[in-house]
Design a protein around this motif. Structure first.
Motif, mmCIF file in Angstrom:
data_model
loop_
_atom_site.group_PDB
_atom_site.id
_atom_site.type_symbol
_atom_site.label_atom_id
_atom_site.label_comp_id
_atom_site.label_asym_id
_atom_site.label_seq_id
_atom_site.Cartn_x
_atom_site.Cartn_y
_atom_site.Cartn_z
ATOM 1 N N CYS A 1 27.937 95.751 128.420
ATOM 2 C CA CYS A 1 28.501 96.532 129.241
ATOM 3 C C CYS A 1 29.408 97.773 128.614
ATOM 4 C CB CYS A 1 29.407 95.757 130.247
ATOM 5 S SG CYS A 1 30.555 94.600 129.537
ATOM 6 N N SER B 1 21.716 98.948 137.047
ATOM 7 C CA SER B 1 22.585 97.928 136.310
ATOM 8 C C SER B 1 22.965 98.182 134.901
ATOM 9 C CB SER B 1 21.879 96.603 136.593
ATOM 10 O OG SER B 1 22.445 95.498 135.914
ATOM 11 N N ASP B 2 23.997 97.851 134.457
ATOM 12 C CA ASP B 2 24.376 98.334 133.073
ATOM 13 C C ASP B 2 23.819 97.736 132.065
ATOM 14 O OD1 ASP B 2 25.542 95.807 133.601
ATOM 15 O OD2 ASP B 2 27.637 96.198 132.569
ATOM 16 N N THR C 1 16.423 97.526 133.086
ATOM 17 C CA THR C 1 17.256 96.920 134.610
ATOM 18 C C THR C 1 16.615 97.755 135.655
ATOM 19 O OG1 THR C 1 18.922 98.439 134.008
ATOM 20 C CG2 THR C 1 19.123 96.157 133.147
ATOM 21 N N CYS D 1 26.095 99.029 139.010
ATOM 22 C CA CYS D 1 26.333 97.403 139.293
ATOM 23 C C CYS D 1 26.509 96.893 137.875
ATOM 24 C CB CYS D 1 25.382 96.700 140.190
ATOM 25 S SG CYS D 1 23.701 96.891 139.812
ATOM 26 N N ASP D 2 26.883 95.574 137.889
ATOM 27 C CA ASP D 2 27.100 94.702 136.692
ATOM 28 C C ASP D 2 26.366 93.490 136.384
ATOM 29 O OD1 ASP D 2 28.505 93.733 134.241
ATOM 30 O OD2 ASP D 2 30.529 94.730 135.050
ATOM 31 N N ASP D 3 25.598 93.453 135.408
ATOM 32 C CA ASP D 3 24.813 92.181 135.082
ATOM 33 C C ASP D 3 23.884 91.909 135.929
ATOM 34 O OD1 ASP D 3 26.766 92.121 133.020
ATOM 35 O OD2 ASP D 3 27.312 90.059 133.205
ATOM 36 N N VAL D 4 23.454 92.810 136.663
ATOM 37 C CA VAL D 4 22.223 92.612 137.756
ATOM 38 C C VAL D 4 20.800 92.249 136.961
ATOM 39 C CG1 VAL D 4 20.992 93.258 139.808
ATOM 40 C CG2 VAL D 4 23.474 93.215 139.643
#
Length: 566
Positions: free
Chosen positions: A72, A302-303, A337, A32-35
């Motif tokens: 990212c 998360s990235d 993360t 997932c992205d930016d979590v």
């Protein structure tokens, strides 16, 4: 062959068992992205329920000390290559759509190795490792199929990417001056959604999280189970959308499910997270229905951390609380993360791993799980370490040090050894170095619903294969992975803005990086500085080539983002 019937049956059983033992596991990697750390409810936040993600966590292994890169593109490069981004010149700010930069072609990446091991490889979602020439695109880098986008983000509904061409402006804070990226100039617009190499126009109006989940489920449903599958599901969620459309979620979900959240932006973000959680449940349920789950490895992480207050352009109200800092910084909030490993192949019942792990480790770890010969693994010149045995048997990690961030253009550095972390420099004059994000301690939040976790799509699918702990034990696990900031005796704050010297922290005792021990422990400081220099010796400078908007403009390619250089 002269065999009596009993002997023949026994022989066939032995052969069948050998074949079964050699069957390679399916690998489902959900990035997932930016979590942020505090955006999943198993970390102690009741504000946003994530029952499917939590079900994976409690019946799998929570990777409590898992580190990524603060941005990212570097995280994705580390995953695909097993190399520290600073060793291949991919550290620093992410790749722009009009920028002639990409993951080097002389590096063989993860899907290419997995194809050689007999895997079918599929990328659904975000690439963001360069596409300015065709040879850098996913189908040329080892993926059998691709449904997704080349750049760092798209609009959740129309799938357009708005690429602002940066200029550099001076930022001032008191007497100190720094350089900031300014995005108030030229913008390039174009569709960035492709099936393999063909632009996809007929999905306009489809919510991106649902769209990528549908594709992942379809890939599973139509997969030949005699072939092992590597499905890399790289979600857009919960990254911001384009300028002015940062937060996008179905209105009916926002209004019906999260009215108890006071902040309206956090309310929309909660709906985005809910859709992401729903996606995890649907993917796990599809694996179960296809009889693939019993021989699967699922990774969820998360990235990087949430941007929270990063900028007005791509800000989201994601939360890294109580960890310090936001996306792009070298603090824990950017690089530590949520991360989970789930598989029936785990040989233990422990639900928490306190071992140090870095995103580069997944490269050799997954290849090891896929059956790559140990001699071949050890011959690879990668920075990641094979953690497969330590994960499945719950033994000590072979990693005890790593670079956290090495970015010579922004002049920020961080390294870890054991419990110690060194931090040097600041991001954008330290404006984003503080604690950030909603603490989730809203008194109107619902009570944590353990039954809802058990009855989620993921919970129902995985419970027969790896039972979750009972309610009391589950809540105990949750408490253990909820980070608190213990009080520090006469703490010395780390001020990277005023002081140019590095700071050091004992992360085990001070996970929130409140107490700089560099003056009290000069011996540790010197050892950590030596480690930093050791990593800097192998650093490959980030060339950061200039944007070429006239050549890359999507208007030249029927208003779509395509490889734009021959």
């Amino acid at each position: 062959m002269n065999c009596c019937p009993v002997t023949l049956v026994l022989l066939l059983l032995v052969i069948g068992n050998v074949i079964a033992a050699e069957k390679k596991p399916h690998i489902i990697y959900i990035l997932c992205d930016d979590v942020g750390w505090n955006d999943v409810s198993y970390h102690g936040n009741d504000q946003i329920p994530t029952p499917n993600i939590d079900a994976l966590a409690y019946s799998g292994v929570i990777l409590h000390k898992h580190y990524v890169q603060p941005i990212c593109t570097p995280s994705r490069a580390a995953l695909m290559t097993g190399k520290y981004p600073s060793n291949i010149g991919i550290q620093g700010v992410p790749i722009g759509g009009a920028q002639p930069k990409a993951l080097p072609l002389d590096i063989k990446i993860l899907p290419q190795y997995l194809k050689e091991l007999g895997y079918r490889t599929s990328l659904v979602g975000k690439w963001h490792l360069g596409f300015y020439k065709k040879e850098y695109t996913p189908l040329e880098r080892g993926f059998d199929s691709f449904f997704g986008y080349y750049n760092g983000l798209i609009d959740y509904y129309n799938h357009i990417y708005d690429d602002p061409i940066p200029t550099f402006t001076e930022t001032c804070r008191g007497t100190k001056r720094g350089i900031n990226w300014n995005f108030n100039g030229e913008h390039l617009y174009g569709l960035d959604l492709h099936r393999n190499e063909t632009p996809v126009w007929d999905m306009a109006g489809k919510y991106a999280t649902d769209m990528f989940t549908d594709e992942a489920v379809n890939q599973i449903e139509n997969h030949d189970t005699n072939t092992p599958l590597f499905l890399y599901l790289a979600h857009l969620a919960c990254h911001a959308g384009n300028w002015g459309q940062n937060l996008q979620a179905p209105n009916e979900l926002v209004n019906s499910k999260f009215n108890y959240i006071i902040d309206p932006n956090r309310r929309v973000y909660a709906a985005m997270m809910s859709k992401l959680d729903e996606s995890v449940g649907r993917v796990v349920a599809a694996l179960k229905k296809k009889d693939m789950l019993q021989n699967s490895i699922i990774v969820f992480l998360s990235d990087n951390g949430a941007p929270t207050i990063l900028s007005s352009q791509w800000q989201t109200p994601g939360s890294n609380y109580p960890l310090r800092g936001v996306k792009v910084t070298q603090w824990e909030g950017a690089v530590r993360t949520p991360a989970i490993l789930w598989s029936p192949l785990l040989k233990h019942n422990s639900h928490i791993s306190h071992q140090l792990m870095h995103i580069t480790d997944w490269f050799p770890t997954l290849l090891s799980a896929a059956g790559l010969d140990s001699k071949q693994l050890s011959a690879m010149k990668v920075d990641g370490v094979d953690q497969w045995k330590s994960l499945i048997y719950n033994t000590a990690s072979v990693r005890n040090k790593m670079p956290v961030e090495l970015d010579e253009l922004r002049n920020i550095y961080a390294v870890r050894r054991g419990n110690w972390k060194l931090v040097q420099g600041n991001s954008l004059l330290g404006f984003y170095d503080g604690y950030s994000g909603d603490n989730g301690e809203n008194t109107t939040s619902p009570v944590y619903n353990v039954k809802g976790i058990m009855e989620s799509d993921a919970g129902r699918a995985i419970n027969p294969l790896r039972a979750m702990p009972n309610e009391k034990a589950l809540l105990s696990v949750r408490q253990q992975v909820t980070i608190k900031c213990p009080p520090q005796n006469n703490p010395t704050p780390c001020d990277t803005f005023t002081n140019d010297r590095p700071c050091i922290f004992n992360i085990a005792e001070d996970p929130c990086e409140r107490n700089d021990l560099s003056l009290q422990r000069p011996d540790i400081l010197n050892r950590m500085k030596e480690l930093l220099e050791e990593y800097r010796e192998s650093l490959v400078p980030d060339s950061y080539p200039p944007y070429i908007p006239a050549q890359a403009n999507p208007r030249k390619f029927n208003n779509t983002w395509e490889p734009w250089m021959a």
